[in-house]
Design an enzyme around this catalytic site. Structure first.
Site, PDB file in Angstrom:
ATOM      1  N   GLU A 226      18.418   8.962 135.785  1.00  0.00           N
ATOM      2  CA  GLU A 226      17.382   9.893 135.859  1.00  0.00           C
ATOM      3  C   GLU A 226      17.170  10.458 134.518  1.00  0.00           C
ATOM      4  O   GLU A 226      18.004  11.356 133.982  1.00  0.00           O
ATOM      5  CB  GLU A 226      17.721  11.109 136.811  1.00  0.00           C
ATOM      6  CG  GLU A 226      17.973  10.360 138.329  1.00  0.00           C
ATOM      7  CD  GLU A 226      17.597  11.241 139.369  1.00  0.00           C
ATOM      8  OE1 GLU A 226      17.717  12.268 139.230  1.00  0.00           O
ATOM      9  OE2 GLU A 226      17.313  10.580 140.255  1.00  0.00           O
ATOM     10  N   CYS A 261      13.008  18.286 133.650  1.00  0.00           N
ATOM     11  CA  CYS A 261      12.461  16.949 133.323  1.00  0.00           C
ATOM     12  C   CYS A 261      11.267  16.744 133.619  1.00  0.00           C
ATOM     13  O   CYS A 261      10.621  15.885 132.914  1.00  0.00           O
ATOM     14  CB  CYS A 261      13.531  16.147 134.402  1.00  0.00           C
ATOM     15  SG  CYS A 261      13.604  16.408 135.886  1.00  0.00           S
TER      16      CYS A 261
HETATM   17  P1  NDP Z   1      21.985  14.767 127.396  1.00  0.00           P
HETATM   18  O1  NDP Z   1      21.474  13.329 127.308  1.00  0.00           O
HETATM   19  O2  NDP Z   1      22.144  15.159 126.051  1.00  0.00           O
HETATM   20  O3  NDP Z   1      23.239  14.898 128.239  1.00  0.00           O
HETATM   21  C1  NDP Z   1      23.589  14.563 129.574  1.00  0.00           C
HETATM   22  C2  NDP Z   1      24.982  14.381 130.056  1.00  0.00           C
HETATM   23  O4  NDP Z   1      25.574  13.309 129.162  1.00  0.00           O
HETATM   24  C3  NDP Z   1      25.716  15.782 129.472  1.00  0.00           C
HETATM   25  O5  NDP Z   1      26.546  15.870 130.509  1.00  0.00           O
HETATM   26  C4  NDP Z   1      26.617  15.259 128.290  1.00  0.00           C
HETATM   27  O6  NDP Z   1      27.387  15.941 127.795  1.00  0.00           O
HETATM   28  C5  NDP Z   1      26.639  13.848 128.701  1.00  0.00           C
HETATM   29  N1  NDP Z   1      26.903  12.816 127.361  1.00  0.00           N
HETATM   30  C6  NDP Z   1      26.454  13.053 126.137  1.00  0.00           C
HETATM   31  N2  NDP Z   1      27.142  11.855 125.560  1.00  0.00           N
HETATM   32  C7  NDP Z   1      27.690  11.105 126.272  1.00  0.00           C
HETATM   33  C8  NDP Z   1      28.427   9.901 126.187  1.00  0.00           C
HETATM   34  N3  NDP Z   1      28.644   9.451 124.959  1.00  0.00           N
HETATM   35  N4  NDP Z   1      28.777   9.340 127.350  1.00  0.00           N
HETATM   36  C9  NDP Z   1      28.757  10.075 128.450  1.00  0.00           C
HETATM   37  N5  NDP Z   1      28.229  11.171 128.675  1.00  0.00           N
HETATM   38  C10 NDP Z   1      27.602  11.623 127.625  1.00  0.00           C
HETATM   39  O7  NDP Z   1      20.933  15.629 128.112  1.00  0.00           O
HETATM   40  P2  NDP Z   1      20.867  17.048 128.383  1.00  0.00           P
HETATM   41  O8  NDP Z   1      21.974  17.547 129.118  1.00  0.00           O
HETATM   42  O9  NDP Z   1      20.413  17.571 127.098  1.00  0.00           O
HETATM   43  O10 NDP Z   1      19.554  16.961 129.425  1.00  0.00           O
HETATM   44  C11 NDP Z   1      18.300  17.300 129.120  1.00  0.00           C
HETATM   45  C12 NDP Z   1      17.793  15.643 129.432  1.00  0.00           C
HETATM   46  O11 NDP Z   1      17.922  15.393 130.588  1.00  0.00           O
HETATM   47  C13 NDP Z   1      16.053  15.828 129.104  1.00  0.00           C
HETATM   48  O12 NDP Z   1      15.484  14.652 128.676  1.00  0.00           O
HETATM   49  C14 NDP Z   1      15.598  15.808 130.615  1.00  0.00           C
HETATM   50  O13 NDP Z   1      14.376  15.509 130.877  1.00  0.00           O
HETATM   51  C15 NDP Z   1      16.645  15.056 131.328  1.00  0.00           C
HETATM   52  N6  NDP Z   1      16.646  15.401 132.642  1.00  0.00           N
HETATM   53  C16 NDP Z   1      16.079  14.510 133.600  1.00  0.00           C
HETATM   54  C17 NDP Z   1      15.845  14.732 134.950  1.00  0.00           C
HETATM   55  C18 NDP Z   1      15.441  13.831 136.091  1.00  0.00           C
HETATM   56  O14 NDP Z   1      15.769  13.914 137.169  1.00  0.00           O
HETATM   57  N7  NDP Z   1      15.019  12.722 135.567  1.00  0.00           N
HETATM   58  C19 NDP Z   1      16.568  15.888 135.439  1.00  0.00           C
HETATM   59  C20 NDP Z   1      16.987  16.858 134.657  1.00  0.00           C
HETATM   60  C21 NDP Z   1      17.183  16.680 133.271  1.00  0.00           C
HETATM   61  P3  NDP Z   1      27.507  17.373 126.954  1.00  0.00           P
HETATM   62  O15 NDP Z   1      26.192  18.030 127.316  1.00  0.00           O
HETATM   63  O16 NDP Z   1      28.560  17.899 127.199  1.00  0.00           O
HETATM   64  O17 NDP Z   1      27.055  16.796 125.446  1.00  0.00           O
END
Ligand code: NDP
Length: 456
Positions: A226, A261
């Site tokens: 997502e 999102c």
């Molecule tokens: P990120 O992609 O930066 O992070 C998402 C999650 O992945 C976090 O828990 C992050 O940890 C973790 N992560 C980062 N690097 C890795 C890795 N190499 N391996 C595994 N996990 C990893 O997104 P954001 O948290 O900044 O969220 C914002 C984004 O999410 C926006 O693009 C938004 O549109 C989208 N989104 C989509 C939704 C949907 O339903 N389609 C709903 C909500 C948000 P950490 O943060 O600790 O680095």
């Protein structure tokens, strides 16, 4: 890990993050707990989920305040998020049995064909920070109801909320290890990817999602993504409810500080109503109250992440250099905290980053179009496909446009709306797989077909 309040820039907690070995141990416990949990009847599992929902309601005020402190969401919106999560949980409580109970799909004397729904096993729920309760419950509630164990990796910006969620599950009396929060940043998430879990459910950005999907592909286990969006909203001609449309579009663009999102990320307006619409839109934006997110009258709090200020500033400068005109806001506030003024740019076009790249903040571009055809061409001009909105007095006209858009959701006279009864999914760079609705209940189980013959 230092947990920083984005409104004050003060450290509110120091957390010890999980080491690789600790995460491996958590996986081991989760496997053991899952074997116990899957033997419980679905009714027993649902009873536990009801307890969780009850605790969530009881602690709402404390949990909302914590969420506001760690990611900056205004307190009213934090309370609303927890209430919204409970509504979704209720949907799952009321509907899961129907979609997970074994069914006899055909029979004749001596022969039966049966479908049963088995859990996947231990799944990873890697989650974004913008709605930790909502995007969390989309995954961990149906996953647990389906008989799985969950390793929940909250974002580094909502770690305390993640730990509170684990505490609530423990208080519900689930087998020890069934739901565990992984503490740490991206590297902790990466450790989950390196382990042999039986399903990966990711919510986050396209870039991280793509990197994860590439690695999970080799494991041959279910994976859902997502991801982000660049969701368009179109205001069609002959609209006598422009004021309501402007108010709804402002809410769609600026709720949660534009960090949704499915936030409205770009607006197209038919030339016949363009000037009236932008006047009404800017009037609405000027009324949005910015300030301390603990103040219940505040609508715009700080951004969750400091680095996002540079992204917004860059999109504004790029748009201005290409002819964009600023009608409100335009910069970060000169005060403590990561506050950014709600910003509106007009005279935009698709050479600008503002109209083509995810913004994820209180900034919106508005573009004039000559007809529906041009609106449709521009709305489709994106690799993303999460949602799209059409504001029009004519449902058929709206459906004709929405039907041609490759998005997971279509909105007529509304936007930035999620319903537990409808599937939540994306297309293209917005990801794949489904949460919510009866389809989202079955995303966390695997069907098994039984061919049962009485005699050989
Ligand atoms: P990120 O992609 O930066 O992070 C998402 C999650 O992945 C976090 O828990 C992050 O940890 C973790 N992560 C980062 N690097 C890795 C890795 N190499 N391996 C595994 N996990 C990893 O997104 P954001 O948290 O900044 O969220 C914002 C984004 O999410 C926006 O693009 C938004 O549109 C989208 N989104 C989509 C939704 C949907 O339903 N389609 C709903 C909500 C948000 P950490 O943060 O600790 O680095």
């Amino acid at each position: 890990m230092k947990i920083i309040n984005p409104a004050t820039e003060r450290v509110i907690r120091n957390l010890k993050t999980d080491t690789v070995i600790q995460i491996q141990e958590k996986f081991k416990f989760a496997k053991e707990a899952q074997l116990i949990w899957q033997k419980q009847s679905i009714d027993d599992r649902l009873e536990t989920v009801k307890k969780f929902s009850h605790l969530l309601a009881k602690r709402q005020e404390k949990l909302a305040a914590l969420l506001t402190q760690e990611m900056g969401k205004p307190i009213g919106q934090a309370r609303g998020e927890i209430e919204g999560a409970q509504a979704r949980i209720n949907y799952f409580i009321e509907n899961s049995s129907r979609y997970l109970t074994e069914e006899v799909v055909w029979e004749q004397p001596g022969l039966q064909e049966v479908i049963s729904y088995e859990p996947l096993g231990v799944i990873a729920n890697i989650s974004a920070w913008n709605y930790p309760y909502l995007v969390g419950v989309n995954v961990f509630i149906p996953a647990l109801i389906g008989g799985n164990a969950v390793l929940y990796k909250p974002s580094e910006h909502t770690q305390l909320t993640g730990l509170e969620i684990q505490r609530l599950w423990n208080q519900c009396g689930v087998p020890e290890g069934l739901f565990q929060t992984i503490t740490g940043a991206g590297d902790a998430g990466q450790t989950l990817i390196d382990l042999p879990l039986q399903g990966y459910f990711f919510t986050g950005s396209y870039t991280t999602g793509q990197a994860i999907y590439e690695q999970v592909a080799t494991k041959m286990v279910p994976c859902q993504m997502e991801l982000g969006g660049k969701d368009p909203l179109y205001v069609a001609a002959n609209n006598s409810k422009l004021k309501q449309a402007a108010a709804a579009a402002v809410d769609g663009a600026f709720y949660n500080n534009g960090q949704s999102c499915c936030a409205v990320e770009r607006i197209y307006v038919h030339q016949s109503v363009y000037h009236d619409f932008i006047n009404l839109f800017v009037q609405e934006v000027k009324q949005l109250k910015l300030g301390d997110p603990m103040d219940p009258t505040v609508y715009i709090g700080p951004l969750a992440r400091k680095q996002q200020i540079d992204v917004l500033q860059d999109q504004i400068e790029d748009a201005q250099a290409l002819g964009g005109k600023l009608l409100s806001g335009g910069q970060a506030e000169t005060r403590q905290g990561y506050f950014f003024q709600p910003t509106v740019v007009i005279n935009t076009n698709h050479n600008m980053k503002l109209m083509t790249e995810e913004t994820f903040g209180p900034l919106i571009g508005i573009q004039q179009v000559k007809d529906d055809k041009e609106a449709l061409t521009l709305m489709t001009d994106t690799p993303y496909g999460l949602t799209a909105s059409v504001f029009s007095e004519d449902q058929q006209q709206a459906r004709e446009i929405l039907d041609q858009l490759p998005t997971g959701s279509g909105y007529w006279n509304c936007s930035d709306r999620v319903s537990a009864r409808l599937p939540w999914s994306g297309r293209g760079h917005s990801g794949f797989g489904t949460t919510l609705s009866h389809l989202g209940i079955r995303s966390f189980v695997q069907p098994k077909g039984y061919h049962l013959k009485e005699n050989i």
